[in-house]
Design an enzyme around this catalytic site. Structure first.
Site, PDB file in Angstrom:
ATOM      1  N   ASP A   7      -7.499  -9.916  -5.785  1.00  0.00           N
ATOM      2  CA  ASP A   7      -6.066 -10.028  -5.524  1.00  0.00           C
ATOM      3  C   ASP A   7      -5.896 -11.298  -4.685  1.00  0.00           C
ATOM      4  OD1 ASP A   7      -3.333  -9.506  -5.181  1.00  0.00           O
ATOM      5  OD2 ASP A   7      -3.699  -8.319  -3.380  1.00  0.00           O
ATOM      6  N   GLU A  68      -5.709 -10.843 -10.551  1.00  0.00           N
ATOM      7  CA  GLU A  68      -4.295 -10.524 -10.747  1.00  0.00           C
ATOM      8  C   GLU A  68      -3.542 -11.800 -11.078  1.00  0.00           C
ATOM      9  OE1 GLU A  68      -0.480  -8.591  -8.405  1.00  0.00           O
ATOM     10  OE2 GLU A  68      -2.500  -8.068  -7.759  1.00  0.00           O
ATOM     11  N   ASP A 141      -4.540  -5.444   0.288  1.00  0.00           N
ATOM     12  CA  ASP A 141      -5.075  -6.433  -0.660  1.00  0.00           C
ATOM     13  C   ASP A 141      -6.393  -5.961  -1.276  1.00  0.00           C
ATOM     14  OD1 ASP A 141      -3.201  -8.895   0.094  1.00  0.00           O
ATOM     15  OD2 ASP A 141      -3.878  -7.943   1.937  1.00  0.00           O
TER      16      ASP A 141
END
Length: 165
Positions: A7, A68, A141
């Protein structure tokens, strides 16, 4: 298969490593966040991120990676910063010669929760349940990065089924 999910960001980049076991269940190998301090210049923060990701890749030797995708944000400065972090993550994975997949937040939520508009807490709770963790993974995260890895494992299986047909 061992997947590293990422992420991305420049201030905080979450990472999560998820192993698929022989019985098809998923196990959490490691997770956390790479933090960079605001006092550093942007290029210094990106270098720290790159070096730390390389350390993780050497330590755990994942077989594939997933990142992501950037989605449109109202704050252009934040979007650019996240985009720079994504670029560094993609570079580190490519340099390690890993295949890389990218997923939107909607795809990740759909794969983990079954609902593309799920809220952050719902995703965290499903990550905890899927990986049989006692507590919700922190920081957020890291939980998001674990969700990226889970999404990739689920998507990989679906692609394999289509390829067999």
């Amino acid at each position: 298969m061992l997947v590293i999910g990422i992420d991305p960001g420049t201030a905080t980049t979450g990472y999560g490593l998820v192993q698929e076991l022989d019985d098809g269940s998923l196990s959490c190998v490691a997770y956390g966040a790479i933090l960079t301090q605001a006092k550093f210049q942007p290029h210094e923060r990106l270098l720290i991120l790159f070096e730390r990701l390389n350390e993780l890749l050497l330590l755990h030797k994942p077989t594939t990676g997933a990142v992501e995708k950037l989605f449109f944000q109202r704050n252009v400065r934040t979007a650019i910063s996240v985009g720079q972090g994504r670029g560094v993550a993609l570079l580190a994975l490519a340099q390690a010669k890993l295949s890389v997949a990218e997923y939107t937040p909607l795809e990740i939520k759909q794969a983990v929760v079954g609902y593309g508009a799920a809220e952050k807490h719902q995703v965290q709770e499903m990550v905890r349940a899927i990986l049989c963790l006692e507590d919700l993974p922190q920081p957020d995260d890291a939980a998001d990065a674990l969700a990226v890895a889970i999404c990739h494992l689920h998507s990989h299986h679906m692609r394999s089924l289509y390829e067999e047909v």
